[in-house]
Write a protein that holds these residues in place. Structure first.
Motif, mmCIF file in Angstrom:
data_model
loop_
_atom_site.group_PDB
_atom_site.id
_atom_site.type_symbol
_atom_site.label_atom_id
_atom_site.label_comp_id
_atom_site.label_asym_id
_atom_site.label_seq_id
_atom_site.Cartn_x
_atom_site.Cartn_y
_atom_site.Cartn_z
ATOM 1 N N GLN A 6 0.802 -1.167 -0.050
ATOM 2 C CA GLN A 6 -0.095 -0.039 0.018
ATOM 3 C C GLN A 6 1.056 1.349 -0.007
ATOM 4 O O GLN A 6 2.261 1.412 0.639
ATOM 5 C CB GLN A 6 -0.947 -0.023 1.256
ATOM 6 C CG GLN A 6 -0.300 0.256 2.346
ATOM 7 C CD GLN A 6 -1.283 0.347 3.627
ATOM 8 O OE1 GLN A 6 -2.708 0.449 3.263
ATOM 9 N NE2 GLN A 6 -1.035 0.185 4.957
ATOM 10 N N ASN A 7 0.282 2.292 -0.409
ATOM 11 C CA ASN A 7 0.713 3.641 -0.557
ATOM 12 C C ASN A 7 1.104 4.140 0.819
ATOM 13 O O ASN A 7 0.068 4.462 1.335
ATOM 14 C CB ASN A 7 0.407 4.611 -1.605
ATOM 15 C CG ASN A 7 1.021 5.848 -1.970
ATOM 16 O OD1 ASN A 7 1.796 6.317 -1.128
ATOM 17 N ND2 ASN A 7 0.863 6.463 -3.147
ATOM 18 N N VAL A 8 2.417 4.605 1.096
ATOM 19 C CA VAL A 8 2.550 5.119 2.381
ATOM 20 C C VAL A 8 1.855 6.425 2.630
ATOM 21 O O VAL A 8 1.548 6.887 3.709
ATOM 22 C CB VAL A 8 3.969 5.001 2.975
ATOM 23 C CG1 VAL A 8 4.965 6.147 2.041
ATOM 24 C CG2 VAL A 8 4.168 5.404 4.224
ATOM 25 N N PRO A 11 -2.493 5.588 2.715
ATOM 26 C CA PRO A 11 -2.574 4.245 3.404
ATOM 27 C C PRO A 11 -4.244 3.883 3.593
ATOM 28 O O PRO A 11 -4.864 4.678 3.866
ATOM 29 C CB PRO A 11 -2.010 4.199 4.659
ATOM 30 C CG PRO A 11 -1.950 5.638 5.065
ATOM 31 C CD PRO A 11 -1.558 6.440 3.922
ATOM 32 N N LEU A 12 -4.474 2.632 2.932
ATOM 33 C CA LEU A 12 -5.894 2.265 3.214
ATOM 34 C C LEU A 12 -6.102 1.334 4.388
ATOM 35 O O LEU A 12 -7.193 1.713 4.903
ATOM 36 C CB LEU A 12 -6.336 1.207 1.847
ATOM 37 C CG LEU A 12 -6.097 1.848 0.743
ATOM 38 C CD1 LEU A 12 -6.345 0.579 -0.471
ATOM 39 C CD2 LEU A 12 -7.250 2.802 0.453
ATOM 40 N N TYR A 13 -4.964 0.968 5.147
ATOM 41 C CA TYR A 13 -5.270 0.236 6.217
ATOM 42 C C TYR A 13 -4.155 0.872 7.192
ATOM 43 O O TYR A 13 -3.219 0.901 6.911
ATOM 44 C CB TYR A 13 -4.883 -1.161 5.829
ATOM 45 C CG TYR A 13 -5.687 -1.800 4.601
ATOM 46 C CD1 TYR A 13 -7.196 -1.805 4.484
ATOM 47 C CD2 TYR A 13 -4.922 -2.197 3.398
ATOM 48 C CE1 TYR A 13 -7.677 -2.433 3.430
ATOM 49 C CE2 TYR A 13 -5.452 -2.520 2.185
ATOM 50 C CZ TYR A 13 -6.873 -2.409 2.255
ATOM 51 O OH TYR A 13 -7.504 -2.939 1.127
ATOM 52 N N ARG A 14 -4.782 0.552 8.500
ATOM 53 C CA ARG A 14 -3.963 0.997 9.476
ATOM 54 C C ARG A 14 -3.195 0.021 10.219
ATOM 55 O O ARG A 14 -2.186 0.244 11.126
ATOM 56 C CB ARG A 14 -4.743 1.661 10.713
ATOM 57 C CG ARG A 14 -5.599 3.074 10.373
ATOM 58 C CD ARG A 14 -6.235 3.694 11.375
ATOM 59 N NE ARG A 14 -7.213 2.991 11.903
ATOM 60 C CZ ARG A 14 -8.314 2.943 11.519
ATOM 61 N NH1 ARG A 14 -8.769 3.731 10.651
ATOM 62 N NH2 ARG A 14 -9.198 2.099 12.164
ATOM 63 N N PHE A 17 -5.936 -5.743 11.587
ATOM 64 C CA PHE A 17 -7.062 -5.998 11.933
ATOM 65 C C PHE A 17 -8.035 -4.991 11.224
ATOM 66 O O PHE A 17 -9.227 -5.536 10.909
ATOM 67 C CB PHE A 17 -7.325 -5.973 13.466
ATOM 68 C CG PHE A 17 -6.778 -7.230 14.067
ATOM 69 C CD1 PHE A 17 -7.351 -8.424 14.001
ATOM 70 C CD2 PHE A 17 -5.587 -7.055 14.892
ATOM 71 C CE1 PHE A 17 -6.389 -9.544 14.654
ATOM 72 C CE2 PHE A 17 -4.940 -8.045 15.562
ATOM 73 C CZ PHE A 17 -5.444 -9.323 15.205
ATOM 74 N N HIS A 18 -7.431 -3.861 10.981
ATOM 75 C CA HIS A 18 -8.107 -2.841 10.137
ATOM 76 C C HIS A 18 -8.426 -3.240 8.978
ATOM 77 O O HIS A 18 -9.369 -3.161 8.191
ATOM 78 C CB HIS A 18 -7.611 -1.434 10.195
ATOM 79 C CG HIS A 18 -8.211 -0.441 9.659
ATOM 80 N ND1 HIS A 18 -7.789 -0.049 8.317
ATOM 81 C CD2 HIS A 18 -9.367 0.115 9.927
ATOM 82 C CE1 HIS A 18 -8.673 1.284 7.954
ATOM 83 N NE2 HIS A 18 -9.517 1.001 8.522
ATOM 84 N N CYS A 19 -7.166 -3.628 8.216
ATOM 85 C CA CYS A 19 -7.092 -4.392 6.920
ATOM 86 C C CYS A 19 -8.204 -5.658 6.691
ATOM 87 O O CYS A 19 -9.115 -5.421 5.770
ATOM 88 C CB CYS A 19 -5.778 -4.980 6.544
ATOM 89 S SG CYS A 19 -5.646 -5.774 4.729
ATOM 90 N N PHE A 20 -8.148 -6.461 7.708
ATOM 91 C CA PHE A 20 -9.277 -7.607 7.878
ATOM 92 C C PHE A 20 -10.755 -6.901 7.609
ATOM 93 O O PHE A 20 -11.518 -7.386 6.995
ATOM 94 C CB PHE A 20 -9.101 -8.273 9.065
ATOM 95 C CG PHE A 20 -9.857 -9.644 8.941
ATOM 96 C CD1 PHE A 20 -9.247 -10.821 8.348
ATOM 97 C CD2 PHE A 20 -11.136 -9.773 9.832
ATOM 98 C CE1 PHE A 20 -10.025 -11.873 8.507
ATOM 99 C CE2 PHE A 20 -11.841 -10.873 9.791
ATOM 100 C CZ PHE A 20 -11.183 -11.885 8.902
#
Length: 275
Positions: A6-8, A11-14, A17-20
């Motif tokens: 992911q692009n720093v 970012p799409l996910y923190r 668990f946030h990604c999940f």
């Protein structure tokens, strides 16, 4: 993979668990299984190859020593790269397709096989084997540590066929083997994922392994090489626990009753690829 590439700046996910949660929310539960076709096709051959090569190499070396366990595992890891690299390329491309979309508006790839065919048509064999060198650098020592750790753990825990606790011991030994093998080469896995994902949006960022390392470190610091480590380790323990225990128990069953006084799985096993 999502966390690793992911692009720093956006970012799409923190975190894991946030990604999940985000994948389930934005792409439904099926989003968690994107790219599953590639491992389903490849892992059977990879595990058969890895355990066969490891067992035969160990016998060829003569003595069952820690060094020989490491060398036999490394040989197995190196050889299975020919299957592992294209498999993980298709998996990576499929997992990144339609990121954040509940229903894909456009599909570049219908499935893993279609993905590999289209990459081959566009880039040839070179495209199919994108990331091969980084895969080789990752897998060779990783499998060495994988089999060495399993051998040491089973000896230390005193695994014997008649032991009533042999299954939990095998599961624990296999799980720890997976964790050690991933920890030993994880930064290389980040670079491999970035190289295989490069060009997905039509823009190529990296000219090779060293360029990827340099740019990644310059833009994001040393933490970039631990991206996605939590999710990898959460997966590694149960997967490798099940793999090693299954193979060892199967070999125990197939051999005579007097065989395997200790848990030495003979032809031993792998994952991450796949794992």
């Amino acid at each position: 993979v999502r966390l690793q590439v992911q692009n720093v700046e956006k970012p799409l996910y923190r975190g894991t668990f946030h990604c999940f949660q985000s994948i389930i929310k934005q792409e439904s539960a099926f989003g968690l299984y994107k790219g599953i076709g590639s491992p389903m096709m490849g892992l059977t051959f990879i595990n058969a190859l890895v355990f066969g090569v490891q067992g035969n190499t160990l016998r060829a070396l003569g003595k069952d020593t820690p060094l020989n366990q490491f060398l036999a595992g490394s040989a197995a890891g190196a050889i299975q790269c020919v299957i592992c690299c294209p498999m993980e390329l298709a998996k990576t491309r499929m997992q990144l397709q339609g990121t954040g979309e509940y229903k894909l508006k456009t599909k570049n790839y219908k499935n893993s096989l279609d993905c590999l065919v289209k990459i081959y048509q566009k880039e040839g064999l070179r495209g199919i084997n994108r990331g091969m060198v980084s895969t080789f650098i990752r897998e060779t020592p990783s499998f060495g540590f994988y089999f060495l750790t399993y051998d040491c753990m089973t000896r230390y825990l005193g695994c014997e066929a008649e032991d009533s606790y042999v299954i939990p011991k095998l599961l624990f030994s296999g799980g720890m083997s997976g964790i050690v093998s991933w920890l030993s080469t994880y930064p290389v896995d980040v670079i491999k994922s970035r190289l295989q994902a490069d060009g997905v949006g039509g823009v190529t960022q990296y000219n090779g392994i060293l360029d990827c390392v340099r740019k990644s470190y310059h833009e994001e610091g040393w933490r970039v090489f631990t991206r996605g480590l939590t999710s990898t380790l959460l997966r590694a323990f149960p997967v490798n626990a099940a793999t090693f225990a299954t193979v060892t128990v199967f070999l125990m069953y197939m051999r005579s009753e007097d065989n395997l006084p200790e848990c030495e799985p003979g032809p031993v096993i792998h994952q991450p690829s796949s794992l």
